[in-house]
Structure formats: C-alpha cells, structure tokens
Design an enzyme around this catalytic site. Structure first.
Site, PDB file in Angstrom:
ATOM      1  N   ASP A   1      24.288   6.954  10.658  1.00 23.12           N
ATOM      2  CA  ASP A   1      24.493   6.331  11.961  1.00 23.12           C
ATOM      3  C   ASP A   1      24.652   7.407  13.035  1.00 23.12           C
ATOM      4  O   ASP A   1      25.537   8.260  12.955  1.00 23.12           O
ATOM      5  CB  ASP A   1      25.749   5.459  11.918  1.00 23.12           C
ATOM      6  CG  ASP A   1      26.030   4.762  13.239  1.00 23.12           C
ATOM      7  OD1 ASP A   1      25.677   3.574  13.362  1.00 23.12           O
ATOM      8  OD2 ASP A   1      26.616   5.398  14.141  1.00 23.12           O
TER       9      ASP A   1
ATOM     10  N   SER B   1      26.629  -3.273  19.987  1.00 28.81           N
ATOM     11  CA  SER B   1      27.827  -2.536  19.605  1.00 28.81           C
ATOM     12  C   SER B   1      28.885  -2.732  20.689  1.00 28.81           C
ATOM     13  O   SER B   1      28.563  -2.695  21.879  1.00 28.81           O
ATOM     14  CB  SER B   1      27.490  -1.051  19.449  1.00 28.81           C
ATOM     15  OG  SER B   1      28.634  -0.288  19.141  1.00 28.81           O
ATOM     16  N   ASN B   2      30.104  -2.974  20.255  1.00 32.23           N
ATOM     17  CA  ASN B   2      31.228  -3.179  21.175  1.00 32.23           C
ATOM     18  C   ASN B   2      31.058  -4.412  22.053  1.00 32.23           C
ATOM     19  O   ASN B   2      31.616  -4.493  23.149  1.00 32.23           O
ATOM     20  CB  ASN B   2      31.437  -1.930  22.045  1.00 32.23           C
ATOM     21  CG  ASN B   2      31.685  -0.700  21.202  1.00 32.23           C
ATOM     22  OD1 ASN B   2      32.634  -0.644  20.433  1.00 32.23           O
ATOM     23  ND2 ASN B   2      30.804   0.293  21.312  1.00 32.23           N
TER      24      ASN B   2
ATOM     25  N   TRP C   1      29.478  10.639  14.973  1.00 32.58           N
ATOM     26  CA  TRP C   1      30.099  10.773  16.287  1.00 32.58           C
ATOM     27  C   TRP C   1      30.855  12.099  16.384  1.00 32.58           C
ATOM     28  O   TRP C   1      31.537  12.508  15.452  1.00 32.58           O
ATOM     29  CB  TRP C   1      31.047   9.602  16.515  1.00 32.58           C
ATOM     30  CG  TRP C   1      31.765   9.630  17.825  1.00 32.58           C
ATOM     31  CD1 TRP C   1      31.219   9.840  19.067  1.00 32.58           C
ATOM     32  CD2 TRP C   1      33.166   9.429  18.038  1.00 32.58           C
ATOM     33  NE1 TRP C   1      32.195   9.779  20.036  1.00 32.58           N
ATOM     34  CE2 TRP C   1      33.404   9.527  19.437  1.00 32.58           C
ATOM     35  CE3 TRP C   1      34.248   9.164  17.186  1.00 32.58           C
ATOM     36  CZ2 TRP C   1      34.672   9.382  19.993  1.00 32.58           C
ATOM     37  CZ3 TRP C   1      35.510   9.019  17.753  1.00 32.58           C
ATOM     38  CH2 TRP C   1      35.707   9.125  19.132  1.00 32.58           C
TER      39      TRP C   1
ATOM     40  N   GLU D   1      35.377  12.195  -0.871  1.00 38.81           N
ATOM     41  CA  GLU D   1      36.562  11.334  -0.950  1.00 38.81           C
ATOM     42  C   GLU D   1      36.295   9.969  -0.321  1.00 38.81           C
ATOM     43  O   GLU D   1      36.681   8.925  -0.869  1.00 38.81           O
ATOM     44  CB  GLU D   1      37.743  11.998  -0.237  1.00 38.81           C
ATOM     45  CG  GLU D   1      39.003  11.139  -0.209  1.00 38.81           C
ATOM     46  CD  GLU D   1      40.108  11.766   0.627  1.00 38.81           C
ATOM     47  OE1 GLU D   1      40.935  11.004   1.175  1.00 38.81           O
ATOM     48  OE2 GLU D   1      40.149  13.009   0.746  1.00 38.81           O
ATOM     49  N   ASN D   2      35.631   9.976   0.820  1.00 35.49           N
ATOM     50  CA  ASN D   2      35.365   8.724   1.517  1.00 35.49           C
ATOM     51  C   ASN D   2      34.423   7.807   0.749  1.00 35.49           C
ATOM     52  O   ASN D   2      34.422   6.592   0.970  1.00 35.49           O
ATOM     53  CB  ASN D   2      34.783   9.005   2.910  1.00 35.49           C
ATOM     54  CG  ASN D   2      35.789   9.634   3.851  1.00 35.49           C
ATOM     55  OD1 ASN D   2      36.989   9.574   3.619  1.00 35.49           O
ATOM     56  ND2 ASN D   2      35.301  10.249   4.919  1.00 35.49           N
TER      57      ASN D   2
ATOM     58  N   LYS E   1      21.711   4.306  18.790  1.00 41.00           N
ATOM     59  CA  LYS E   1      22.249   3.393  19.794  1.00 41.00           C
ATOM     60  C   LYS E   1      21.896   3.877  21.194  1.00 41.00           C
ATOM     61  O   LYS E   1      21.744   5.083  21.427  1.00 41.00           O
ATOM     62  CB  LYS E   1      23.776   3.297  19.629  1.00 41.00           C
ATOM     63  CG  LYS E   1      24.204   2.784  18.258  1.00 41.00           C
ATOM     64  CD  LYS E   1      25.713   2.691  18.098  1.00 41.00           C
ATOM     65  CE  LYS E   1      26.372   4.014  17.768  1.00 41.00           C
ATOM     66  NZ  LYS E   1      26.046   4.507  16.416  1.00 41.00           N
TER      67      LYS E   1
ATOM     68  N   TYR F   1      25.673  10.604  21.322  1.00 36.21           N
ATOM     69  CA  TYR F   1      26.255  11.669  20.503  1.00 36.21           C
ATOM     70  C   TYR F   1      25.579  13.014  20.721  1.00 36.21           C
ATOM     71  O   TYR F   1      26.090  14.041  20.278  1.00 36.21           O
ATOM     72  CB  TYR F   1      26.162  11.314  19.017  1.00 36.21           C
ATOM     73  CG  TYR F   1      26.850  10.039  18.611  1.00 36.21           C
ATOM     74  CD1 TYR F   1      27.716   9.361  19.460  1.00 36.21           C
ATOM     75  CD2 TYR F   1      26.624   9.495  17.344  1.00 36.21           C
ATOM     76  CE1 TYR F   1      28.336   8.187  19.070  1.00 36.21           C
ATOM     77  CE2 TYR F   1      27.249   8.327  16.949  1.00 36.21           C
ATOM     78  CZ  TYR F   1      28.090   7.672  17.812  1.00 36.21           C
ATOM     79  OH  TYR F   1      28.693   6.504  17.412  1.00 36.21           O
TER      80      TYR F   1
ATOM     81  N   HIS G   1      24.702   0.229  22.874  1.00 38.71           N
ATOM     82  CA  HIS G   1      25.962   0.863  22.497  1.00 38.71           C
ATOM     83  C   HIS G   1      27.180   0.191  23.139  1.00 38.71           C
ATOM     84  O   HIS G   1      28.197  -0.023  22.475  1.00 38.71           O
ATOM     85  CB  HIS G   1      25.919   2.346  22.890  1.00 38.71           C
ATOM     86  CG  HIS G   1      26.822   3.202  22.070  1.00 38.71           C
ATOM     87  ND1 HIS G   1      26.576   4.536  21.844  1.00 38.71           N
ATOM     88  CD2 HIS G   1      27.972   2.936  21.411  1.00 38.71           C
ATOM     89  CE1 HIS G   1      27.545   5.039  21.076  1.00 38.71           C
ATOM     90  NE2 HIS G   1      28.406   4.094  20.822  1.00 38.71           N
TER      91      HIS G   1
ATOM     92  N   LEU H   1      39.383   4.747  10.226  1.00 33.21           N
ATOM     93  CA  LEU H   1      40.530   5.576   9.852  1.00 33.21           C
ATOM     94  C   LEU H   1      41.480   5.844  11.022  1.00 33.21           C
ATOM     95  O   LEU H   1      42.414   6.634  10.883  1.00 33.21           O
ATOM     96  CB  LEU H   1      40.042   6.915   9.271  1.00 33.21           C
ATOM     97  CG  LEU H   1      39.111   6.818   8.059  1.00 33.21           C
ATOM     98  CD1 LEU H   1      38.781   8.214   7.537  1.00 33.21           C
ATOM     99  CD2 LEU H   1      39.714   5.980   6.953  1.00 33.21           C
TER     100      LEU H   1
END
Length: 282
Positions: A47, A147-148, A23, A248-249, A77, A52, A110, A198
């Site tokens: 994804d 989604s959502n 995104w 890191e993620n 999506k 996007y 979406h 996050l």
C-alpha cells in the site's frame, strides 16, 4: 487464517487480508528494501500513495522482490492536490509510470475534503470519482475505492456513481471504532481497510489486562492489536522498515483472541489519543 488469506471485493477481485504499508517511508533504500523484506516474509499486498512521495521507490522494490506482478496486490491513493476529473486522471496515470506498472490492483481517493479550498466537496468528489470509474473501465485500475470517507462522504458517492466504491480505508483500532462508517461501508458492500492499527500501542503498555493477554497468548501488544483488527474482518495495514518487525507483524495467524478479550479491547478509550473528525481536512 494465514498471511495468504484474502477477502473478495464486490467485483470478485481478491485482496490480501494483511497489507504492508509505506506511509512516511521516504528514504529510497529503506522503501525499496522494505518491500523486498515484506514480500520475502510472505506479504502480497503493498500500500502506497501519491502523498507518500515514494511510489518510484515502491515500484523499484516490486521489481526487485522477484515475485511475479500478478501475485502482488498494489494500492495507491490520490493526493489532495489532484482532485477533479482531469487532474485525477492525469496523475493516476503518472502514478502508474512512477511505479512502472501497467495497472493498479486498487486505487483510492485519499481524503474527501481538501483543506484551504473553496471547492464544493460534494461535486469535487463526484467529478474525481468519475475519473476512477473511467480508468477502471479501461483496465488501468482493477478495483477502486475511497479512504477516510465518513457516512456523509460515502452517501454522496453512492448516490451519484456508476460504480460503487469497493473499499473504504479508514483509521481503526481500539479507541477509534468508527462504528457508523464501518456499518455503512459494509451495507454498501465495501471491504473496510484499517490504517494505523498500532496507534494505541504506547497507551496500552501499562494496562494489566493487556499485559495478561500478552502472557497468555505469547504475543506482543502490536500482535494483539493486529489480531484484533483481523478478527473484526478488516484488511489490516501495518508498516515497518525493520525486517524483524515486518516478521513480527506477520506472525499473527497462529492464535485467536477470545470473545472476552475482543470485547475488552473494543471498550478501551484513550483521552489523549487523537480522534478522526468526520470532515477532517488534510
């Protein structure tokens, strides 16, 4: 758990537990290199979305990464402007062309309610869902979902479909738990995906308990948040175009949050954090 761990969808398709989200990644070079860096780090779940405006670049990254197509799990999506049977079908096929793929591992509606339209959202979603079902039958989509979608939207689809959604991708993190939606999704045998995990990061920087967790586990707040999501059993989507952050993620599989710490994070509330609305229109 590990970066290669998967969950099993209702049709026995395997979906990787941690996904690389794209995104707001519209710069072509960043989008392509981000996919390459993520795959090099071990991510196998990518994804994207029509909304996007980067499917073409994501597809180039997939080609460039050097990993065989059948080892990757790719999601896209449906844009809100593409609801309805005919338009959904047409634009899903266009997404495949942009991504330069023969099939998508997962495709989602979406958003359930489209802004500035007089469409009956119930019938609109039923018609749109039928296009996903048909393309699933044809092998163009290996799994389909939403989604959502909150409880009313899920009920509408479940009561009027041939094939139940296999995934519901919703916003989930401390402060936004969506318990009723998660419960119904699970009851209908859907895997729940968490986007924007996050979001509360900046709100947690001054929290003494969270800082203690970071010290005890030797992890960043971002890693604590991602671990919280995984321990709830959510497929977790995280995004960065910076190679060090991508690494890191992914470095969240060598520790486990205690029951006490999970309970503390579950109870956090943030007054100035936007909350999802059941009928939010985008």
């Amino acid at each position: 758990m590990s970066l290669t761990d998967t969950y099993t969808l209702s049709n026995d398709t395997k979906i990787p537990a941690l996904g690389y989200g794209t995104w707001q990644v519209t710069n072509p070079e960043e989008a392509i290199q981000g996919v390459v860096d993520a795959v090099n780090e071990g991510y196998r779940h990518i994804d994207t979305a029509q909304m996007y405006k980067n499917e073409e670049y994501i597809g180039q990254g997939i080609k460039k990464c050097g990993v065989p197509r059948n080892e990757l799990f790719v999601t896209s999506k449906l844009n809100n402007t593409n609801h309805g049977y005919d338009k959904a079908r047409q634009t899903i096929l266009e997404s495949l062309e942009k991504l330069d793929l023969d099939y998508l591992d997962l495709f989602l509606i979406h958003w359930p309610v489209v802004k500035d339209t007089d469409l009956d959202w119930q019938q609109d979603n039923i018609d749109t869902w039928r296009a996903l079902e048909d393309l699933y039958d044809e092998g163009k989509l290996k799994a389909i979902g939403v989604s959502n979608f909150a409880v009313p939207h899920l009920k509408n689809i479940v009561e009027n479909c041939r094939i139940k959604p296999m995934v519901n991708q919703i916003r989930l993190h401390p402060g936004v738990l969506q318990k009723d939606t998660v419960e119904m999704s699970h009851n209908e045998n859907m895997i729940v995906e968490a986007w924007s995990p996050l979001s509360p990061l900046k709100h947690m920087k001054e929290d003494a308990k969270v800082q203690t967790m970071c010290t005890e586990y030797g992890k960043s707040i971002a890693q604590i948040l991602l671990r919280w999501s995984l321990q709830h059993g959510y497929v977790t989507l995280t995004k960065s175009v910076h190679e060090e952050r991508i690494k890191e993620n992914a470095d969240i599989f060598d520790f486990e949050l205690s029951t006490e710490d999970m309970k503390y994070l579950d109870g956090l509330e943030f007054e100035d954090l936007d909350k999802p609305d059941d009928f939010e229109k985008r």
